[in-house]
Design an enzyme around this catalytic site. Structure first.
Site, PDB file in Angstrom:
ATOM      1  N   ASN A 184       3.445  27.131   0.920  1.00 21.64           N
ATOM      2  CA  ASN A 184       2.317  27.863   1.872  1.00 21.64           C
ATOM      3  C   ASN A 184       1.875  26.944   3.162  1.00 21.64           C
ATOM      4  O   ASN A 184       2.257  25.805   3.095  1.00 21.64           O
ATOM      5  CB  ASN A 184       0.798  27.789   0.933  1.00 21.64           C
TER       6      ASN A 184
ATOM      7  N   ARG B 125       3.695  33.138  -3.495  1.00 20.66           N
ATOM      8  CA  ARG B 125       4.789  32.234  -3.478  1.00 20.66           C
ATOM      9  C   ARG B 125       5.436  32.025  -4.838  1.00 20.66           C
ATOM     10  O   ARG B 125       6.684  32.045  -4.880  1.00 20.66           O
ATOM     11  CB  ARG B 125       3.984  30.779  -3.297  1.00 20.66           C
TER      12      ARG B 125
END
Length: 100
Positions: free
Chosen positions: A39, A20
């Site tokens: 996420n 991420r």
């Protein structure tokens, strides 16, 4: 905004490996790109990319590789509407959203 808007889901070993943060850093480096990343509780990473079609396609291609610590098994993509950009906080071009 003109151009492409695509929602992407990346599966594999993509959480706990800096995926991420890698995606956020890469996306923020592209001035013509907007969107977000987050996420998901199922272990995947979800992102939205909006911008010129070639820029969006390049980001999706990069997602298929990911950072060296990740193991990408699949990337699915689908068209999205401009309303999906409203998930970002006001004034941010590219955001990290909370896990869902």
């Amino acid at each position: 905004m003109s151009g492409a808007i695509r929602q992407v889901t990346v599966r594999g070993r993509v959480q706990g490996v800096g995926y991420r943060a890698w995606l956020e850093h890469r996306a923020r480096g592209v001035q013509s790109l907007e969107g977000w990343v987050r996420n998901r509780r199922d272990g995947s990473v979800e992102a939205l990319f909006a911008g010129p079609a070639d820029v969006v396609a390049d980001m999706i291609a990069a997602c298929r590789r990911g950072p060296s610590s990740a193991r990408v098994e699949s990337v699915t993509e689908e068209p999205a509407g401009s309303d999906a950009l409203n998930l970002r906080p006001p004034g941010e071009r590219f955001s990290v959203l909370p896990t869902i």
